[in-house]
Design a protein around this motif. Structure first.
Motif, PDB file in Angstrom:
ATOM      1  N   THR A 205       0.869  -1.162   0.023  1.00  0.00           N
ATOM      2  CA  THR A 205      -0.023  -0.109  -0.082  1.00  0.00           C
ATOM      3  C   THR A 205       0.974   1.152  -0.163  1.00  0.00           C
ATOM      4  O   THR A 205       1.721   1.387   0.891  1.00  0.00           O
ATOM      5  CB  THR A 205      -0.891   0.114   1.146  1.00  0.00           C
ATOM      6  N   PRO A 206       0.740   2.220  -0.879  1.00  0.00           N
ATOM      7  CA  PRO A 206       1.638   3.330  -1.053  1.00  0.00           C
ATOM      8  C   PRO A 206       1.062   4.486   0.042  1.00  0.00           C
ATOM      9  O   PRO A 206      -0.229   4.548   0.210  1.00  0.00           O
ATOM     10  CB  PRO A 206       1.408   3.842  -2.403  1.00  0.00           C
ATOM     11  N   LYS A 207       1.896   5.009   0.768  1.00  0.00           N
ATOM     12  CA  LYS A 207       1.377   5.902   1.908  1.00  0.00           C
ATOM     13  C   LYS A 207       2.364   7.258   1.604  1.00  0.00           C
ATOM     14  O   LYS A 207       3.458   7.289   1.535  1.00  0.00           O
ATOM     15  CB  LYS A 207       1.447   5.188   3.194  1.00  0.00           C
ATOM     16  N   PHE A 208       1.675   8.273   2.032  1.00  0.00           N
ATOM     17  CA  PHE A 208       2.305   9.431   2.172  1.00  0.00           C
ATOM     18  C   PHE A 208       2.035  10.401   3.252  1.00  0.00           C
ATOM     19  O   PHE A 208       1.024  10.455   3.733  1.00  0.00           O
ATOM     20  CB  PHE A 208       1.757  10.424   0.730  1.00  0.00           C
ATOM     21  N   SER A 209       3.348  10.792   3.814  1.00  0.00           N
ATOM     22  CA  SER A 209       3.272  11.492   5.158  1.00  0.00           C
ATOM     23  C   SER A 209       4.065  12.915   5.265  1.00  0.00           C
ATOM     24  O   SER A 209       5.026  12.967   4.547  1.00  0.00           O
ATOM     25  CB  SER A 209       3.785  10.656   6.298  1.00  0.00           C
ATOM     26  N   LEU A 210       3.505  14.162   5.705  1.00  0.00           N
ATOM     27  CA  LEU A 210       3.936  15.414   5.869  1.00  0.00           C
ATOM     28  C   LEU A 210       4.524  15.305   7.257  1.00  0.00           C
ATOM     29  O   LEU A 210       3.582  15.325   8.216  1.00  0.00           O
ATOM     30  CB  LEU A 210       3.243  16.432   5.520  1.00  0.00           C
ATOM     31  N   ILE A 211       5.949  15.634   7.709  1.00  0.00           N
ATOM     32  CA  ILE A 211       6.331  15.625   8.847  1.00  0.00           C
ATOM     33  C   ILE A 211       7.045  16.542   9.292  1.00  0.00           C
ATOM     34  O   ILE A 211       7.806  17.038   8.357  1.00  0.00           O
ATOM     35  CB  ILE A 211       7.187  14.482   9.153  1.00  0.00           C
ATOM     36  N   ARG A 212       6.880  17.131  10.456  1.00  0.00           N
ATOM     37  CA  ARG A 212       7.780  18.291  10.958  1.00  0.00           C
ATOM     38  C   ARG A 212       8.493  18.043  12.021  1.00  0.00           C
ATOM     39  O   ARG A 212       8.286  17.150  12.898  1.00  0.00           O
ATOM     40  CB  ARG A 212       6.785  19.438  11.549  1.00  0.00           C
ATOM     41  N   ASP A 213       9.966  18.459  11.912  1.00  0.00           N
ATOM     42  CA  ASP A 213      10.842  18.158  12.898  1.00  0.00           C
ATOM     43  C   ASP A 213      11.321  19.663  13.480  1.00  0.00           C
ATOM     44  O   ASP A 213      11.610  20.465  12.984  1.00  0.00           O
ATOM     45  CB  ASP A 213      12.160  17.724  12.145  1.00  0.00           C
ATOM     46  N   VAL A 214      11.103  19.516  14.870  1.00  0.00           N
ATOM     47  CA  VAL A 214      11.757  20.662  15.658  1.00  0.00           C
ATOM     48  C   VAL A 214      12.845  20.355  16.329  1.00  0.00           C
ATOM     49  O   VAL A 214      12.777  19.156  17.221  1.00  0.00           O
ATOM     50  CB  VAL A 214      10.524  21.410  16.760  1.00  0.00           C
ATOM     51  N   ILE A 215      13.811  21.214  16.350  1.00  0.00           N
ATOM     52  CA  ILE A 215      15.106  20.428  16.850  1.00  0.00           C
ATOM     53  C   ILE A 215      15.377  21.785  17.756  1.00  0.00           C
ATOM     54  O   ILE A 215      15.657  22.816  17.462  1.00  0.00           O
ATOM     55  CB  ILE A 215      16.360  20.424  16.072  1.00  0.00           C
ATOM     56  N   TYR A 216      15.883  21.675  19.212  1.00  0.00           N
ATOM     57  CA  TYR A 216      16.096  22.617  20.086  1.00  0.00           C
ATOM     58  C   TYR A 216      17.740  22.264  20.622  1.00  0.00           C
ATOM     59  O   TYR A 216      17.951  21.218  20.829  1.00  0.00           O
ATOM     60  CB  TYR A 216      15.444  22.627  21.550  1.00  0.00           C
ATOM     61  N   ARG A 217      18.505  23.415  20.764  1.00  0.00           N
ATOM     62  CA  ARG A 217      19.960  23.217  20.983  1.00  0.00           C
ATOM     63  C   ARG A 217      20.182  23.977  22.191  1.00  0.00           C
ATOM     64  O   ARG A 217      19.865  25.285  22.071  1.00  0.00           O
ATOM     65  CB  ARG A 217      20.624  23.573  19.592  1.00  0.00           C
ATOM     66  N   ALA A 218      21.287  23.250  23.017  1.00  0.00           N
ATOM     67  CA  ALA A 218      21.850  24.123  24.090  1.00  0.00           C
ATOM     68  C   ALA A 218      23.113  23.511  24.459  1.00  0.00           C
ATOM     69  O   ALA A 218      23.094  22.458  24.827  1.00  0.00           O
ATOM     70  CB  ALA A 218      20.646  24.262  25.147  1.00  0.00           C
ATOM     71  N   GLY A 220      25.672  22.289  22.880  1.00  0.00           N
ATOM     72  CA  GLY A 220      25.939  21.061  22.322  1.00  0.00           C
ATOM     73  C   GLY A 220      25.029  19.825  22.418  1.00  0.00           C
ATOM     74  O   GLY A 220      25.266  18.738  22.000  1.00  0.00           O
ATOM     75  N   ASN A 221      24.054  20.029  23.179  1.00  0.00           N
ATOM     76  CA  ASN A 221      22.862  19.058  23.228  1.00  0.00           C
ATOM     77  C   ASN A 221      21.630  19.559  22.629  1.00  0.00           C
ATOM     78  O   ASN A 221      21.508  20.696  22.444  1.00  0.00           O
ATOM     79  CB  ASN A 221      22.491  18.965  24.837  1.00  0.00           C
ATOM     80  N   THR A 222      20.718  18.588  22.199  1.00  0.00           N
ATOM     81  CA  THR A 222      19.775  18.600  21.230  1.00  0.00           C
ATOM     82  C   THR A 222      18.534  17.861  21.920  1.00  0.00           C
ATOM     83  O   THR A 222      18.715  16.929  22.489  1.00  0.00           O
ATOM     84  CB  THR A 222      20.180  18.229  19.798  1.00  0.00           C
ATOM     85  N   LYS A 223      17.344  18.294  21.411  1.00  0.00           N
ATOM     86  CA  LYS A 223      16.096  17.913  21.790  1.00  0.00           C
ATOM     87  C   LYS A 223      15.307  18.013  20.462  1.00  0.00           C
ATOM     88  O   LYS A 223      15.114  18.913  20.081  1.00  0.00           O
ATOM     89  CB  LYS A 223      15.576  18.396  22.915  1.00  0.00           C
ATOM     90  N   THR A 224      14.544  16.811  20.121  1.00  0.00           N
ATOM     91  CA  THR A 224      13.909  16.591  18.894  1.00  0.00           C
ATOM     92  C   THR A 224      12.592  16.185  19.142  1.00  0.00           C
ATOM     93  O   THR A 224      12.341  15.420  19.721  1.00  0.00           O
ATOM     94  CB  THR A 224      14.713  15.841  17.898  1.00  0.00           C
ATOM     95  N   GLU A 225      11.786  16.871  18.203  1.00  0.00           N
ATOM     96  CA  GLU A 225      10.271  16.574  18.320  1.00  0.00           C
ATOM     97  C   GLU A 225       9.966  16.153  16.933  1.00  0.00           C
ATOM     98  O   GLU A 225      10.064  17.202  16.056  1.00  0.00           O
ATOM     99  CB  GLU A 225       9.330  17.655  18.944  1.00  0.00           C
ATOM    100  N   ASN A 226       9.238  15.407  16.658  1.00  0.00           N
ATOM    101  CA  ASN A 226       8.643  14.615  15.529  1.00  0.00           C
ATOM    102  C   ASN A 226       7.073  14.899  15.381  1.00  0.00           C
ATOM    103  O   ASN A 226       6.801  14.138  16.400  1.00  0.00           O
ATOM    104  CB  ASN A 226       9.122  13.426  14.910  1.00  0.00           C
ATOM    105  N   THR A 227       6.418  15.319  14.426  1.00  0.00           N
ATOM    106  CA  THR A 227       5.257  15.608  14.641  1.00  0.00           C
ATOM    107  C   THR A 227       4.426  15.027  13.115  1.00  0.00           C
ATOM    108  O   THR A 227       5.101  15.501  11.983  1.00  0.00           O
ATOM    109  CB  THR A 227       4.539  17.072  14.715  1.00  0.00           C
ATOM    110  N   VAL A 228       3.862  14.265  12.777  1.00  0.00           N
ATOM    111  CA  VAL A 228       3.091  14.086  11.524  1.00  0.00           C
ATOM    112  C   VAL A 228       1.942  14.784  11.347  1.00  0.00           C
ATOM    113  O   VAL A 228       0.883  14.922  12.010  1.00  0.00           O
ATOM    114  CB  VAL A 228       2.694  12.451  11.490  1.00  0.00           C
TER     115      VAL A 228
END
Length: 500
Positions: A205-218, A220-228
């Motif tokens: 089954t073909p599927k299509f997704s639009l995803i947002r990536d939010v990256i916080y930095r401080a 040298g450390n990072t925090k990532t959030e992924n949202t469909v």
């Protein structure tokens, strides 16, 4: 009863979206209502932009906190002069105007997330001695215009993938995907076309997704959030079949724009196209996507413009077809109004030498870069002074300390003269061919030619007799000896006396 009844602030909207960008000027008013006379220490309006991130991470019994801060600008304008420490403001309502220009340069758009924010605001503050400060704030919806090479992001994206089946299936699956472009505004539609060739023994089954990536930095450390953001599934593709699948994915209107010019917060988008296969790793293709603000949609090839698909609710801008504007001569007319007067070639409409295409007499057109009259401005417009001087009639050729506009041949001299002050012609030792001056009569070649008759108006010159005209080339006659030098240039009377 408190002295300050109210302190309010308003600022003018710059566009229909209520946004502010780099280099814009914010204008507004601050209203101060006083119930009695008040002494004010300082009164000002401040504009600032800041980015902050903060999150915690627990490691066993210890909790680590990560934070960072970036300031983009801080501007201040005093409504009461800064040096006056004690200013008495009378009772009543006072309205103060302000104007603050946002600095130019690349700055990120406004953003609020779970672990950070980018905030721009206006703040008015009234300070009094031994009293609490009165403050009013207004948040600014800042939208960045820093999208380098945005026009290059309007081309198609193409990708392909091939999947070899494993233990539970045989064969392979091949997929070619085309996305109409890379940059979109919220509210537009992403058009995806996938060509899938399933030669395996499994359905997919073909599927299509639009995803947002939010990256916080401080630090040298990072925090990532992924949202469909949005997900679309196509029809099932049977085994041993080939199918074209088209997907139109609508982008939400309230979607945040891409942020790539902040060092501590990033907002990025990508489109994932994949085949959902049971008991196998899903083959996928990732396409980067850029979200720019709707206020910029009219400036960069939005959907609906000529040459692109119409998949937006925004009206398309006026785009010229070919090198001519709409309605111009040689181009299609897409207006209900008559076309403007367009010059045919390098001349304006109705100008001298150009084609007249109006029902009115042609306006006075200046011939060259100078006005039509000494009292008119450039190109005949009144009130515009023209300071350029007309060029000389001839180009000046400088020779030494003199200007010789055009070199002219003198009827009394010869180009073989070696000095401008000499009045005697010195012939060369050989006999060149002489050309008769334009004012001298034709001379027959007698044995001794008569002296040259000089015009009575010409200055007197002591000149030697001219050489006789040679009607034939005597050097080519090999049978005859050349004439003697004394025959061509007889000595003068002074030389004869010296010889004696």
């Amino acid at each position: 009863m408190p002295a300050i009844q109210s302190l309010t602030m308003t600022f003018d909207a710059l566009n229909d979206f209520g946004t502010v960008s780099e280099g814009d000027t914010l204008t507004g008013k601050v209203t101060l209502a006083l119930s009695k006379q008040t002494t004010v220490e300082s009164f000002f309006v401040k504009a600032k932009g800041d980015a902050d991130v903060r999150w915690t991470k627990k490691n066993g019994d210890h909790t680590h906190t990560y934070s960072a801060h970036t300031r983009y600008f801080k501007l201040k304008q005093f409504l009461i002069p800064e040096n006056s420490k004690e200013t008495v403001v009378p009772q009543g309502i006072h309205v103060y105007s302000f104007s603050i220009q946002i600095p130019p340069g690349s700055m990120p758009s406004s953003f609020r997330g779970s672990h950070g924010k980018i905030v721009y605001k206006l703040e008015a503050k009234l300070c009094r001695s031994w009293r609490m400060d009165h403050t009013v704030e207004k948040e600014i919806n800042f939208v960045s215009n820093s999208f380098p090479n945005l026009q290059s992001l309007m081309s198609h994206q193409v990708g392909s993938t091939n999947k070899e089946m494993g233990f539970f299936s045989k064969g392979n699956a091949h997929m070619d995907v085309t996305v109409d472009r890379r940059a979109y505004a919220p509210g537009e539609t992403i058009t995806i076309v996938a060509k899938i060739h399933n030669t395996s023994t499994s359905e997919m089954t073909p599927k299509f997704s639009l995803i947002r990536d939010v990256i916080y930095r401080a630090h040298g450390n990072t925090k990532t959030e992924n949202t469909v953001i949005h997900k679309v599934a196509g029809d099932c593709i049977k085994t041993k079949t080939q199918k074209h699948v088209k997907c139109a994915m609508k982008i939400p209107r309230d979607l945040l724009q891409t942020i790539q010019n902040c060092d501590i917060i990033s907002v990025e988008y990508h489109l994932k196209v994949y085949l959902d296969i049971s008991f196998a790793f899903d083959p996928e293709i990732i396409f980067p996507v850029v979200m720019f603000p709707p206020v910029m949609a009219a400036h960069f090839y939005p959907a609906g413009a000529i040459g692109g698909p119409s998949n937006s609710d925004f009206p398309p801008p006026a785009v010229a077809t070919g090198p001519y504007p709409g309605g111009a001569f040689g181009g299609p007319s897409n207006s209900d109004f008559p076309p403007p007067a367009v010059a045919m070639g390098p001349y304006p409409g109705g100008a001298i030498g150009g084609q007249s295409n109006g029902n009115f007499p042609p306006p006075p057109v200046a011939m060259g870069p100078y006005p039509t009259s000494p009292h008119s401005g450039t190109y005949g417009q009144p009130g515009v002074q023209n300071y350029s001087a007309p060029p000389p009639a001839y180009p000046a050729h400088t020779s030494g300390d003199y200007n010789n506009p055009v070199p002219m041949a003198s009827p009394y001299g010869s180009p073989f003269s070696s000095s401008s002050s000499s009045s005697v012609l010195h012939p060369p030792p050989t006999a060149p061919t002489f050309h008769t001056p334009p004012c001298a009569p034709d001379i027959n070649p007698p044995p001794y030619p008569p002296p040259l008759n000089v015009s009575p108006t010409a200055p007197s010159y002591n000149m030697l007799p001219s050489a006789p005209m040679m009607n034939s080339d005597f050097l080519s006659q090999s049978d005859e000896a050349p004439p003697a030098y004394s025959l061509l240039f007889p000595p003068s009377a002074a030389e004869k006396s010296d010889a004696k």
